[in-house]
Design a protein around this motif. Sequence first.
Motif, PDB file in Angstrom:
ATOM      1  N   THR A   1       0.800  -1.228   0.000  1.00  0.00           N
ATOM      2  CA  THR A   1       0.000   0.000   0.000  1.00  0.00           C
ATOM      3  C   THR A   1       0.832   1.277   0.000  1.00  0.00           C
ATOM      4  OG1 THR A   1      -0.138  -0.074   2.423  1.00  0.00           O
ATOM      5  CG2 THR A   1      -1.900  -1.146   1.192  1.00  0.00           C
ATOM      6  N   ILE A   2       2.120   1.168   0.260  1.00  0.00           N
ATOM      7  CA  ILE A   2       2.944   2.376   0.380  1.00  0.00           C
ATOM      8  C   ILE A   2       3.292   2.971  -0.980  1.00  0.00           C
ATOM      9  CG2 ILE A   2       5.269   3.155   1.017  1.00  0.00           C
ATOM     10  CD1 ILE A   2       4.989   1.470   3.545  1.00  0.00           C
ATOM     11  N   GLY A   3       3.463   2.125  -1.978  1.00  0.00           N
ATOM     12  CA  GLY A   3       3.821   2.639  -3.291  1.00  0.00           C
ATOM     13  C   GLY A   3       5.321   2.775  -3.461  1.00  0.00           C
ATOM     14  N   GLU A   4       5.733   3.619  -4.393  1.00  0.00           N
ATOM     15  CA  GLU A   4       7.143   3.717  -4.760  1.00  0.00           C
ATOM     16  C   GLU A   4       7.836   4.951  -4.194  1.00  0.00           C
ATOM     17  OE1 GLU A   4       7.349   3.484  -8.979  1.00  0.00           O
ATOM     18  OE2 GLU A   4       6.515   1.451  -9.087  1.00  0.00           O
ATOM     19  N   ASP A   5       7.168   5.677  -3.319  1.00  0.00           N
ATOM     20  CA  ASP A   5       7.789   6.881  -2.762  1.00  0.00           C
ATOM     21  C   ASP A   5       8.926   6.554  -1.799  1.00  0.00           C
ATOM     22  OD1 ASP A   5       6.160   8.595  -4.151  1.00  0.00           O
ATOM     23  OD2 ASP A   5       4.633   8.663  -2.579  1.00  0.00           O
ATOM     24  N   ILE A   6       8.896   5.346  -1.225  1.00  0.00           N
ATOM     25  CA  ILE A   6       9.918   4.962  -0.252  1.00  0.00           C
ATOM     26  C   ILE A   6      10.132   3.452  -0.337  1.00  0.00           C
ATOM     27  CG2 ILE A   6       8.238   4.656   1.627  1.00  0.00           C
ATOM     28  CD1 ILE A   6      10.378   5.838   3.539  1.00  0.00           C
ATOM     29  N   THR A   7      11.380   3.022  -0.233  1.00  0.00           N
ATOM     30  CA  THR A   7      11.687   1.592  -0.222  1.00  0.00           C
ATOM     31  C   THR A   7      11.797   1.113   1.222  1.00  0.00           C
ATOM     32  OG1 THR A   7      14.078   1.990  -0.283  1.00  0.00           O
ATOM     33  CG2 THR A   7      12.938   1.734  -2.392  1.00  0.00           C
ATOM     34  N   ILE A   8      11.390  -0.125   1.448  1.00  0.00           N
ATOM     35  CA  ILE A   8      11.415  -0.693   2.798  1.00  0.00           C
ATOM     36  C   ILE A   8      12.304  -1.929   2.792  1.00  0.00           C
ATOM     37  CG2 ILE A   8      10.052  -1.725   4.647  1.00  0.00           C
ATOM     38  CD1 ILE A   8       7.676  -0.146   3.726  1.00  0.00           C
ATOM     39  N   ASP A   9      13.259  -1.959   3.703  1.00  0.00           N
ATOM     40  CA  ASP A   9      14.155  -3.107   3.833  1.00  0.00           C
ATOM     41  C   ASP A   9      14.086  -3.638   5.257  1.00  0.00           C
ATOM     42  OD1 ASP A   9      15.253  -3.077   1.190  1.00  0.00           O
ATOM     43  OD2 ASP A   9      16.426  -1.321   1.764  1.00  0.00           O
ATOM     44  N   LEU A  10      13.909  -4.943   5.372  1.00  0.00           N
ATOM     45  CA  LEU A  10      13.889  -5.601   6.677  1.00  0.00           C
ATOM     46  C   LEU A  10      15.303  -6.049   7.017  1.00  0.00           C
ATOM     47  CD1 LEU A  10      12.212  -6.648   9.053  1.00  0.00           C
ATOM     48  CD2 LEU A  10      11.771  -8.730   7.726  1.00  0.00           C
ATOM     49  N   GLN A  11      15.837  -5.533   8.111  1.00  0.00           N
ATOM     50  CA  GLN A  11      17.206  -5.829   8.522  1.00  0.00           C
ATOM     51  C   GLN A  11      17.254  -7.103   9.380  1.00  0.00           C
ATOM     52  OE1 GLN A  11      17.797  -3.140   6.233  1.00  0.00           O
ATOM     53  NE2 GLN A  11      19.708  -3.491   7.330  1.00  0.00           N
ATOM     54  N   PRO A  12      18.453  -7.650   9.619  1.00  0.00           N
ATOM     55  CA  PRO A  12      18.566  -8.809  10.516  1.00  0.00           C
ATOM     56  C   PRO A  12      18.082  -8.462  11.927  1.00  0.00           C
ATOM     57  CG  PRO A  12      20.576  -8.502   9.242  1.00  0.00           C
ATOM     58  CD  PRO A  12      19.745  -7.281   9.013  1.00  0.00           C
ATOM     59  N   TYR A  13      17.582  -9.460  12.635  1.00  0.00           N
ATOM     60  CA  TYR A  13      17.083  -9.225  13.990  1.00  0.00           C
ATOM     61  C   TYR A  13      18.252  -9.051  14.966  1.00  0.00           C
ATOM     62  CZ  TYR A  13      18.043 -14.149  15.161  1.00  0.00           C
ATOM     63  OH  TYR A  13      18.656 -15.364  15.396  1.00  0.00           O
ATOM     64  N   LEU A  14      17.988  -8.374  16.066  1.00  0.00           N
ATOM     65  CA  LEU A  14      19.039  -7.995  17.012  1.00  0.00           C
ATOM     66  C   LEU A  14      19.837  -9.196  17.509  1.00  0.00           C
ATOM     67  CD1 LEU A  14      20.463  -5.923  18.818  1.00  0.00           C
ATOM     68  CD2 LEU A  14      18.579  -6.177  20.455  1.00  0.00           C
ATOM     69  N   GLY A  15      19.150 -10.284  17.829  1.00  0.00           N
ATOM     70  CA  GLY A  15      19.832 -11.451  18.388  1.00  0.00           C
ATOM     71  C   GLY A  15      20.810 -12.116  17.446  1.00  0.00           C
ATOM     72  N   SER A  16      20.782 -11.746  16.164  1.00  0.00           N
ATOM     73  CA  SER A  16      21.711 -12.340  15.200  1.00  0.00           C
ATOM     74  C   SER A  16      23.088 -11.692  15.247  1.00  0.00           C
ATOM     75  CB  SER A  16      21.145 -12.217  13.778  1.00  0.00           C
ATOM     76  OG  SER A  16      21.089 -10.848  13.367  1.00  0.00           O
ATOM     77  N   HIS A  17      23.232 -10.585  15.976  1.00  0.00           N
ATOM     78  CA  HIS A  17      24.523  -9.890  16.012  1.00  0.00           C
ATOM     79  C   HIS A  17      25.532 -10.720  16.805  1.00  0.00           C
ATOM     80  CE1 HIS A  17      27.601  -6.871  16.358  1.00  0.00           C
ATOM     81  NE2 HIS A  17      26.884  -6.008  15.655  1.00  0.00           N
ATOM     82  N   PRO A  18      26.690 -11.000  16.233  1.00  0.00           N
ATOM     83  CA  PRO A  18      27.667 -11.868  16.916  1.00  0.00           C
ATOM     84  C   PRO A  18      28.236 -11.274  18.199  1.00  0.00           C
ATOM     85  CG  PRO A  18      28.622 -10.889  14.929  1.00  0.00           C
ATOM     86  CD  PRO A  18      27.160 -10.594  14.890  1.00  0.00           C
ATOM     87  N   ASP A  19      28.179  -9.959  18.359  1.00  0.00           N
ATOM     88  CA  ASP A  19      28.752  -9.331  19.552  1.00  0.00           C
ATOM     89  C   ASP A  19      27.797  -9.311  20.741  1.00  0.00           C
ATOM     90  OD1 ASP A  19      31.110  -8.903  18.277  1.00  0.00           O
ATOM     91  OD2 ASP A  19      30.791  -6.770  17.891  1.00  0.00           O
ATOM     92  N   LEU A  20      26.596  -9.837  20.566  1.00  0.00           N
ATOM     93  CA  LEU A  20      25.646  -9.843  21.684  1.00  0.00           C
ATOM     94  C   LEU A  20      26.194 -10.653  22.862  1.00  0.00           C
ATOM     95  CD1 LEU A  20      22.772  -8.859  22.450  1.00  0.00           C
ATOM     96  CD2 LEU A  20      21.932 -11.085  21.680  1.00  0.00           C
ATOM     97  N   GLN A  21      26.992 -11.646  22.554  1.00  0.00           N
ATOM     98  CA  GLN A  21      27.533 -12.530  23.594  1.00  0.00           C
ATOM     99  C   GLN A  21      28.349 -11.778  24.636  1.00  0.00           C
ATOM    100  OE1 GLN A  21      29.210 -16.361  22.325  1.00  0.00           O
ATOM    101  NE2 GLN A  21      31.044 -15.873  23.491  1.00  0.00           N
ATOM    102  N   ARG A  22      29.018 -10.707  24.227  1.00  0.00           N
ATOM    103  CA  ARG A  22      29.895 -10.010  25.175  1.00  0.00           C
ATOM    104  C   ARG A  22      29.116  -9.311  26.287  1.00  0.00           C
ATOM    105  NH1 ARG A  22      30.187  -4.526  23.758  1.00  0.00           N
ATOM    106  NH2 ARG A  22      29.536  -4.048  21.627  1.00  0.00           N
ATOM    107  N   PHE A  23      27.826  -9.003  26.049  1.00  0.00           N
ATOM    108  CA  PHE A  23      27.005  -8.428  27.114  1.00  0.00           C
ATOM    109  C   PHE A  23      26.920  -9.402  28.292  1.00  0.00           C
ATOM    110  CE2 PHE A  23      25.782  -5.814  23.619  1.00  0.00           C
ATOM    111  CZ  PHE A  23      25.320  -4.623  24.158  1.00  0.00           C
ATOM    112  N   PHE A  24      26.720 -10.671  27.958  1.00  0.00           N
ATOM    113  CA  PHE A  24      26.583 -11.675  29.008  1.00  0.00           C
ATOM    114  C   PHE A  24      27.938 -12.027  29.616  1.00  0.00           C
ATOM    115  CE2 PHE A  24      22.962 -12.029  26.196  1.00  0.00           C
ATOM    116  CZ  PHE A  24      21.916 -11.987  27.096  1.00  0.00           C
TER     117      PHE A  24
END
Length: 237
Positions: free
Chosen positions: A97-120
């Motif tokens: 329904t949005i049309g061609e005025d703007i493109t939409i890209d779905l990025q990878p989800y947060l949990g896929s980031h390899p550096d998330l492990q360092r938080f824990f």
Amino acid sequence: MSSAYLLVSHGSRDPRPEIAMQQLAKLVAEKLQISEKFVGIACLEVSPEPLHQQIQNFAQNAVFLGCRHLKIVPIFLLAGVHVMTDIPAEVALAKQTIGEDITIDLQPYLGSHPDLQRFFQQQINTIKADAGILLAHGSRRPGSQQPVETMAANLGLVTAYWSVAPTLESRVQELVSFGKQAIAILPYFLFSGGITDAIAQAVDELKLQFPGVNFYLAPPLGASDELAILIEDLIHP
């Protein structure tokens, strides 16, 4: 400004996750060095509007502000049904329904980031314990828990799940039977909410059940500069 960014979370009736998402969006805008109006939030559930309508509304406003690209980042830790099926379906509906005025890209989800492990790893480094449990929500989707299992193995922890087996109590019983007397519990959750409250209550009950064991319950990840940096990496890999 050519791009806008929409952070999509699960949604909750508890107000704390939404407040944390607002804080996180502000931090992401700071990392990207853009105005806060170019970074929005939306939720998959518990919203007056379905996600595709929220995306449409934000996209239309982004076009008005001069944006030609919209990047959507799922703020989820696991690749369950929501990440793999529900959000892509809602994005597809929005695109129709949005049309061609703007493109939409779905990025990878947060949990896929390899550096998330360092938080824990940082949490582990601050706790004196002889055993640790990485406690995630859990999913019945085949293979969805493998990232948690891999991270736990890398950190020297065992896993437990809130909604599926093995449960927190069963893991604690197992560790106690091995003679562990100081157990750290690291919630694999983004923000404080109803489930983290229930986890805290469960840990209090475990303290009564095992009075000779010291339990250390770490906080959820929370909105932070470090988390915003991971999101920036997902936006600009």
